[in-house]
Write an enzyme that holds these catalytic residues in place. Structure first.
Site, PDB file in Angstrom:
ATOM      1  N   ASP A 224      37.821  39.345  34.902  1.00 52.35           N
ATOM      2  CA  ASP A 224      36.810  38.879  34.315  1.00 52.35           C
ATOM      3  C   ASP A 224      37.010  38.161  32.812  1.00 52.35           C
ATOM      4  O   ASP A 224      37.956  38.450  32.187  1.00 52.35           O
ATOM      5  CB  ASP A 224      36.024  40.443  33.793  1.00 52.35           C
TER       6      ASP A 224
ATOM      7  N   HIS B  20      28.427  40.179  42.822  1.00 56.20           N
ATOM      8  CA  HIS B  20      29.768  40.486  42.312  1.00 56.20           C
ATOM      9  C   HIS B  20      29.828  41.962  42.027  1.00 56.20           C
ATOM     10  O   HIS B  20      29.003  42.686  41.803  1.00 56.20           O
ATOM     11  CB  HIS B  20      30.236  39.646  41.035  1.00 56.20           C
TER      12      HIS B  20
END
Ligand code: 5GP
Ligand code: ZN
Length: 124
Positions: free
Chosen positions: A33, A102
């Site tokens: 991320d 996701h």
């Protein structure tokens, strides 16, 4: 494979936007991320564009199952070997920001905070 030309995670899946990939196969990409909330914060995505868990169908069962089956291995490889949290935010109520399904894999050496703050209660 169905993709959305304007979707940021489709672009990551195609390699058009750089990312720190930790895993890739014919149907899945996993990467760090960009704004981690813990020492380990991965995102696992299907390469096929599916906006949210409202749009998933039986056709997505295999790839979604593979993503979940991979989560522990990837968490461990990144150093989260004493537990982690998986989160799939969906829609407005789930505060989903990127409209391509996701799975967050979040962990690190220390226990995470409560999943959701409960109103009027102390840590139950
Ligand atoms: P959501 O709120 O949709 O569940 O989470 C989206 C996540 O994607 C956020 O944690 C955000 O930091 C991450 N993100 C957004 N844009 C990018 C990007 O371009 N690259 C990477 N690696 N992560 C991103
Ligand atoms: Zn997409």
């Amino acid at each position: 494979m169905q993709q959305d030309p304007n979707c940021i995670f489709c672009k990551i899946a195609r390699g058009e936007i750089p990312s720190r990939k930790v895993y890739e196969d014919d149907g899945i990409v996993a990467f760090h991320d960009i704004s981690p909330i813990a020492p380990v914060h991965l995102l696992l995505i299907p390469k096929v564009h599916v906006a949210t868990l409202y749009e998933t169908t039986a056709a997505h069962e295999a790839v979604l199952g593979r993503m979940m089956a991979l989560a522990g291995r990837l968490a461990r490889e990144q150093g989260a070997n004493d537990g982690f949290r998986t989160i799939v935010n969906t829609g407005r109520v789930g505060r989903q920001e990127v409209m391509h399904v996701h799975v967050h894999v979040i962990g690190g050496p220390d226990p995470l905070g409560p999943m959701i703050a409960r109103k009027g209660s102390q840590g139950d």
